[in-house]
Enzyme design. Structure first.
Site, PDB file in Angstrom:
ATOM      1  N   ASP A 122     -30.967-125.971 -12.905  1.00 20.48           N
ATOM      2  CA  ASP A 122     -31.160-126.546 -14.235  1.00 20.48           C
ATOM      3  C   ASP A 122     -32.497-127.296 -14.267  1.00 20.48           C
ATOM      4  O   ASP A 122     -32.639-128.352 -13.662  1.00 20.48           O
ATOM      5  CB  ASP A 122     -29.993-127.496 -14.548  1.00 20.48           C
ATOM      6  CG  ASP A 122     -30.112-128.155 -15.923  1.00 20.48           C
ATOM      7  OD1 ASP A 122     -31.143-127.968 -16.603  1.00 20.48           O
ATOM      8  OD2 ASP A 122     -29.170-128.859 -16.335  1.00 20.48           O
TER       9      ASP A 122
ATOM     10  N   GLU B 215     -24.637-132.089 -15.622  1.00 25.69           N
ATOM     11  CA  GLU B 215     -25.142-130.984 -16.439  1.00 25.69           C
ATOM     12  C   GLU B 215     -24.961-129.602 -15.802  1.00 25.69           C
ATOM     13  O   GLU B 215     -24.442-128.698 -16.457  1.00 25.69           O
ATOM     14  CB  GLU B 215     -26.599-131.266 -16.828  1.00 25.69           C
ATOM     15  CG  GLU B 215     -26.649-132.332 -17.914  1.00 25.69           C
ATOM     16  CD  GLU B 215     -27.972-133.076 -18.040  1.00 25.69           C
ATOM     17  OE1 GLU B 215     -28.979-132.627 -17.493  1.00 25.69           O
ATOM     18  OE2 GLU B 215     -27.974-134.122 -18.722  1.00 25.69           O
TER      19      GLU B 215
ATOM     20  N   LYS C  99     -34.835-140.774 -21.737  1.00 23.35           N
ATOM     21  CA  LYS C  99     -33.916-140.558 -20.613  1.00 23.35           C
ATOM     22  C   LYS C  99     -34.578-140.861 -19.268  1.00 23.35           C
ATOM     23  O   LYS C  99     -33.912-141.234 -18.315  1.00 23.35           O
ATOM     24  CB  LYS C  99     -33.447-139.103 -20.660  1.00 23.35           C
ATOM     25  CG  LYS C  99     -32.297-138.753 -19.755  1.00 23.35           C
ATOM     26  CD  LYS C  99     -31.793-137.369 -20.137  1.00 23.35           C
ATOM     27  CE  LYS C  99     -30.866-136.774 -19.119  1.00 23.35           C
ATOM     28  NZ  LYS C  99     -30.447-135.418 -19.533  1.00 23.35           N
TER      29      LYS C  99
ATOM     30  N   ASP D   1     -24.601-133.048 -24.945  1.00 32.04           N
ATOM     31  CA  ASP D   1     -25.687-132.915 -23.975  1.00 32.04           C
ATOM     32  C   ASP D   1     -26.797-133.845 -24.437  1.00 32.04           C
ATOM     33  O   ASP D   1     -27.475-133.573 -25.421  1.00 32.04           O
ATOM     34  CB  ASP D   1     -26.177-131.455 -23.924  1.00 32.04           C
ATOM     35  CG  ASP D   1     -27.434-131.287 -23.058  1.00 32.04           C
ATOM     36  OD1 ASP D   1     -27.865-132.263 -22.420  1.00 32.04           O
ATOM     37  OD2 ASP D   1     -27.972-130.155 -23.026  1.00 32.04           O
TER      38      ASP D   1
HETATM   39  N1  LIG Z   1     -40.326-120.818 -23.813  1.00 32.23           N
HETATM   40  C1  LIG Z   1     -40.535-121.884 -23.034  1.00 32.23           C
HETATM   41  N2  LIG Z   1     -41.389-121.807 -21.983  1.00 32.23           N
HETATM   42  C2  LIG Z   1     -41.624-122.872 -21.191  1.00 32.23           C
HETATM   43  N3  LIG Z   1     -41.030-124.067 -21.363  1.00 32.23           N
HETATM   44  C3  LIG Z   1     -40.170-124.194 -22.390  1.00 32.23           C
HETATM   45  C4  LIG Z   1     -39.865-123.129 -23.256  1.00 32.23           C
HETATM   46  N4  LIG Z   1     -38.957-123.553 -24.163  1.00 32.23           N
HETATM   47  C5  LIG Z   1     -38.718-124.842 -23.876  1.00 32.23           C
HETATM   48  N5  LIG Z   1     -39.438-125.241 -22.813  1.00 32.23           N
HETATM   49  C6  LIG Z   1     -39.471-126.563 -22.196  1.00 32.23           C
HETATM   50  O1  LIG Z   1     -38.150-126.939 -21.848  1.00 32.23           O
HETATM   51  C7  LIG Z   1     -38.038-128.349 -21.881  1.00 32.23           C
HETATM   52  C8  LIG Z   1     -36.836-128.726 -22.673  1.00 32.23           C
HETATM   53  O2  LIG Z   1     -35.731-128.101 -22.123  1.00 32.23           O
HETATM   54  P1  LIG Z   1     -34.274-128.615 -22.406  1.00 32.23           P
HETATM   55  O3  LIG Z   1     -34.027-128.725 -23.858  1.00 32.23           O
HETATM   56  O4  LIG Z   1     -33.371-127.783 -21.591  1.00 32.23           O
HETATM   57  O5  LIG Z   1     -34.404-130.074 -21.761  1.00 32.23           O
HETATM   58  P2  LIG Z   1     -33.438-131.288 -21.910  1.00 32.23           P
HETATM   59  O6  LIG Z   1     -32.038-130.824 -21.772  1.00 32.23           O
HETATM   60  O7  LIG Z   1     -33.773-132.044 -23.123  1.00 32.23           O
HETATM   61  O8  LIG Z   1     -33.889-132.143 -20.650  1.00 32.23           O
HETATM   62  P3  LIG Z   1     -33.089-132.631 -19.372  1.00 32.23           P
HETATM   63  O9  LIG Z   1     -31.995-131.674 -19.111  1.00 32.23           O
HETATM   64  O10 LIG Z   1     -34.138-132.657 -18.302  1.00 32.23           O
HETATM   65  O11 LIG Z   1     -32.634-134.004 -19.717  1.00 32.23           O
HETATM   66  C9  LIG Z   1     -39.305-128.882 -22.487  1.00 32.23           C
HETATM   67  O12 LIG Z   1     -40.140-129.388 -21.467  1.00 32.23           O
HETATM   68  C10 LIG Z   1     -39.897-127.656 -23.138  1.00 32.23           C
HETATM   69  O13 LIG Z   1     -41.302-127.736 -23.195  1.00 32.23           O
HETATM   70 MG   LIG Z   2     -30.754-130.430 -20.134  1.00 32.91          MG
END
Ligand SMILES: Nc1ncnc2c1ncn2[C@@H]1O[C@H](COP(=O)(O)OP(=O)(O)OP(=O)(O)O)[C@@H](O)[C@H]1O
Ligand SMILES: [Mg+2]
Lengths: 249, 606
Positions: free
Chosen positions: B189, B167, B69, B8
């Site tokens: 998502d 995803e 990204k 991922d």
């Molecule tokens: N407890 C929480 N409350 C609110 N937001 C959160 C919390 N935990 C994480 N996030 C937010 O979630 C986001 C990251 O999520 P995630 O790791 O699923 O994204 P990613 O997979 O890296 O991104 P994408 O799928 O968009 O490429 C960040 O913006 C983070 O600030």
């Molecule tokens: Mg993601």
């Protein structure tokens, strides 16, 4: 100036123009591409167990194992589609040779088009019509004769409404007119669709009877002609309804 | 067959997973952490990725890349209005964004490749074998250029990308495996940078996507920005300081905004503290969840339109959806849950770990490809219509959005004037009428024999493969000869450039390994330093004075070595410190055992 943008040879208004079987299925079959023995199995060579390309002559009905009928069991169609997806999907050919992967990819693409076409009753009928009449051209859309005047008027009202201030009294009045028109056209569309369904049943009955007399042939041609007209009217009305809906939304 | 891992590659966090005895598992690092922050820093000692790079966000903002990204498969004009938020400098060459870091420029696929390499190394260390094949996830709403850029990133990282998978559908595989659900589900998502919504039908192991929609530029980052804008404005008003000249402080504001947002998912109010530049003290304020939500609501609202469109395209209404599954860190926001629940009219399912479920699903797909899992099959769709430009600047669609992939379409072309020898084909992706409103994917020129206008017959086949990536072939129907066409991507790296980047990446691999050893040595030294220092403070009185002296000397020597660049020197000093503190540690252990035994009955000890 030399114009080098492409000219499409085929009428391109409708997605169904891409489902013409004679352009879609390109590979021929009968001899296994791999071991050259005659293929008797349905999708795989029985001797070397290699997947075979879907034949050029296979139409979408044959591809999914359904008779050329216009009423069909959608549940069964789906089950068949899933089953064939398990046979052809590229996921299951990852460890096979490049040639097999290419065949799997192209077969899966044909299967997907076949399912998409047959799943929808209108596309199904348009496709059958193309098969039966051998026409590659699209069915041209045309308004039902009795609606001609009405539709011209409607076009004017639409123009007027687009140009008007939507908040004004005139805007409201035009909108109300258009809404009434929309309802009337929706009803007309449903009417056309139920006429089509009756025609579909007639077609299926005639096919089931399987007669080859000249009167049966005449009957067949008559149904196809009616079907073509109804389909073309229905598409026309449908386009207008969506245009209307988009404008007053 | 060699093992295939599932990756991922997230905007904020990236993970790698593999299939173990029929169950997908995340591969942790040696500290047990599952997520690799998608951050790359270029330091004087080389490249660093992940948690240690995150520290450089405020220390070295101009040379630390995050959220790369968002730039994949994009030109500079696409991201014009958000440039101000990024501390590093962006330029464009050949339609591809370049990120300037120190002396060198990198394309987004190269930066992503560094993250992928980190994951590859992590998997190799954990599994004890070389990893060369992967399934990588992308947002479902990624267009062809963005998918191609992701594939390029894999190649540059030395990975054969066997499949690009969406995803939300990956998440549905993991979900389906756990729950064994049948019926219609919606996967919502909402991650760091992207929003996806997919509607799927689950039946007898088939995962059929009915429709998908989304926004590849809408995520937690955008929620953070609402707060960043607020704090920066308040700092300007209240303290009279314009932070725009202080990229490091802007980063500090951004990080504090994100932390505050996360805290407000559990708490009703929180305190904000931001250090100001030039010793101007600290900006503080209280932020309540209500205040936050009223600011964030416009961003959350924007996520609902794609949901409605997807439901409509699937030919369904919300009543037909049996279950709503939440994926992505941003779905932890209570406001998101409320809005999603209100839209679908039922509480969403949130028992899966929203951070891990996508990587787990990628591992399941990897297992399907390697022949391990045979009862599950994913039938995905293309998110956007695909077509070509025709006379008059109009897009003519060949493959409609939400068509099940693989999908193909053919078109026959001819010429407009006598003797014309070429036809220009311009491939587009999008839903709009006019060419200029859609995404340009690529152009190529078809060679046609010089004949009277309208006589040549060139058939062009468009084939979308199972990765959602377009392949084009052309055949002269009069001669039956197929034509090789050189497709020039509008927003992508050319094949030659990717080749060069792969070579570069091998060249730098040696340097990278050096840098990596140094970083690891430093991290290990740091943790040894801390624990020994702590032991000394707690139990120094239990050993002789000479011993504590020796330990102190070793500590300071390690500290000096740690600031140097020689990993071997650091390891050497670590060994010396361990030796010097050996006795102290034994004494401490005995002492704590003794204390532990006191107050326990003899019968409990044995
Ligand atoms: N407890 C929480 N409350 C609110 N937001 C959160 C919390 N935990 C994480 N996030 C937010 O979630 C986001 C990251 O999520 P995630 O790791 O699923 O994204 P990613 O997979 O890296 O991104 P994408 O799928 O968009 O490429 C960040 O913006 C983070 O600030
Ligand atoms: Mg993601």
């Amino acid at each position: 100036m030399v114009r080098t943008m492409p000219i499409l040879l085929m009428d391109n208004d409708q997605p169904s123009s891409h489902s013409d079987p004679r352009r879609q299925l390109q590979m021929a079959r009968s001899m296994c591409w791999h071991c050259q023995s005659e293929v008797t199995g349905e999708y795989f060579c029985e001797r070397c167990v290699k997947v075979q390309p879907v034949s050029k002559e296979t139409d979408y009905f044959t591809c999914l194992g359904f008779p050329r009928r216009l009423t069909l069991d959608v549940q069964k169609l789906e089950a068949r589609f899933y089953e064939l997806s398990r046979t052809f999907h590229p996921d299951f050919y990852q460890r096979k040779s490049t040639a097999e992967q290419t065949i799997s990819l192209s077969n899966a693409a044909v299967l997907n088009t076949a399912y998409r076409t047959l799943r929808d009753p209108i596309q199904r009928a348009e496709y059958l019509l193309a098969l039966e009449t051998g026409s590659v051209k699209n069915i041209r859309t045309s308004p039902p004769a009795d609606l001609f005047e009405e539709i011209l008027e409607l076009q004017d009202t639409l123009e007027e409404y687009r140009a008007s201030d939507h908040g004004s009294d005139q805007g409201h009045r035009l909108r109300t007119t258009l809404l009434t028109e929309q309802e009337a056209l929706e009803r007309r569309k449903e009417e056309l669709e139920s006429q089509l369904r009756r025609l579909f049943a007639d077609w299926d009955k005639l096919q089931d009877a399987g007669e080859t007399t000249s009167s049966a042939r005449a009957e067949r041609d008559k149904i196809l002609k009616q079907m073509r007209d109804l389909l073309s009217h229905r598409t026309y009305v449908n386009n207008i309804v969506s245009d209307l809906a988009a404008t007053i939304a | 067959m060699a093992r295939i891992v599932g990756i991922d590659l997230g905007t904020t966090n990236s993970l790698v997973a593999y299939m173990k005895d029929g169950q997908p598992c995340i591969i942790p690092d040696r500290h047990g952490r599952t997520m690799v922050p998608s951050v790359v820093a270029v330091t004087d000692n080389g490249l660093i990725v992940g948690d240690s790079a995150k520290e450089h966000l405020t220390r070295n903002p101009e040379r630390t890349v995050y959220s790369v990204k968002r730039f994949m498969g994009k030109g500079l004009a696409d991201v014009q209005n958000e440039l101000a938020y990024f501390p590093y400098s962006l330029t464009e060459t050949d339609g591809v964004i370049r990120i300037r870091l120190g002396q060198k420029s990198y394309s987004p696929p190269q930066i992503s490749a560094m993250i992928l390499k980190e994951l590859k190394l992590r998997a190799e260390a954990y599994l004890g074998e070389s990893i060369t094949k992967a399934v990588i996830t992308v947002p479902a709403y990624f267009n062809d250029s963005q998918r191609q850029a992701t594939k390029d990133a894999g190649l540059i990282a030395g990975l054969e990308v066997l499949r690009i998978i969406n995803e939300p559908t990956a998440a549905s595989l993991a979900y389906g495996l756990q729950k064994n659900t049948q019926g219609t589900i919606a996967v919502y998502d909402f991650g760091g940078g992207t929003l996806d919504i997919s509607i799927l039908k689950l039946k007898d192991g088939i995962f059929e996507v009915l429709a998908t929609n989304g926004d590849t530029h809408l995520g937690g980052d955008d929620v953070d920005r609402v707060l960043v804008d607020l704090f920066i404005a308040e700092i300007r008003e209240r303290e009279g300081i314009d932070l725009s000249g202080y990229p490091d402080h802007i980063q500090a504001v951004r990080l504090e905004a994100e932390r505050a947002k996360i805290r407000l998912s559990d708490e009703l109010k929180t305190d904000i503290a931001i250090e100001l530049p030039e010793d101007k003290g600290c900006f503080t304020r209280e932020l309540t969840r209500d205040q936050f939500e009223s600011l964030a609501t416009s961003v959350i609202e924007r996520t609902l339109t794609p949901c409605r469109m997807a439901i409509k395209d699937a030919g369904l209404t919300t009543k037909d959806i049996d279950e709503v599954v939440l994926v992505g860190g941003s779905t932890r926001m209570p406001l998101v849950r409320q809005r999603v629940e209100a839209l679908f009219g039922k509480p969403p399912h949130c028992h899966l770990n929203p951070d891990e479920v996508v990587a787990l699903g990628a591992a399941v797909q990897a297992d399907i490809l390697s022949g391990g899992t045979t009862d599950m099959l994913l039938l995905d769709v293309t998110p956007l219509s695909l077509g070509i430009e025709t006379m008059g600047g109009v897009m003519s669609s060949l493959i409609r959005r939400n068509t099940t992939i693989p999908a193909s379409a053919k078109e026959m072309f001819t010429t407009y004037v006598d003797g014309q020898t070429g036809v220009d084909i311009h491939i587009l992706q999008g839903e709009r009428e006019l060419v200029k409103d859609n995404r340009s994917l690529a152009r190529f020129r078809l060679k046609v024999p010089p004949l009277p206008a309208g006589v040549p017959r060139i058939e062009v086949t468009f084939l979308i493969d199972a990765n959602g990536i377009l392949n084009v072939t052309a055949t002269d129907m009069r001669t039956g000869q197929s034509q090789s066409i050189e497709v020039k991507p509008s927003y992508g790296l050319s094949d030659q450039e990717v080749e060069r980047m792969i070579e570069d990446s091998f060249k730098f691999a040696a340097e990278d390994i050096g840098a990596r050893k140094l970083i690891e040595a430093r991290l290990d030294a740091e943790s040894l330093f801390k624990t020994t220092d702590k032991s000394l403070a707690e139990a120094g009185h239990l050993v002789a004075r000479e011993e504590t002296e020796a330990i102190r000397t070793a500590l300071s020597q390690l500290s000096t070595a740690k600031d140097g660049t020689d990993p071997r020197a650091i390891r050497g000093r670590m060994a010396e410190l361990e030796q010097a503190a050996k006795h102290l540690n034994t004494v401490m252990l005995d002492d704590s055992l003794k204390k532990g035994l006191q107050g326990k009955k003899v019968s409990e000890v044995s």
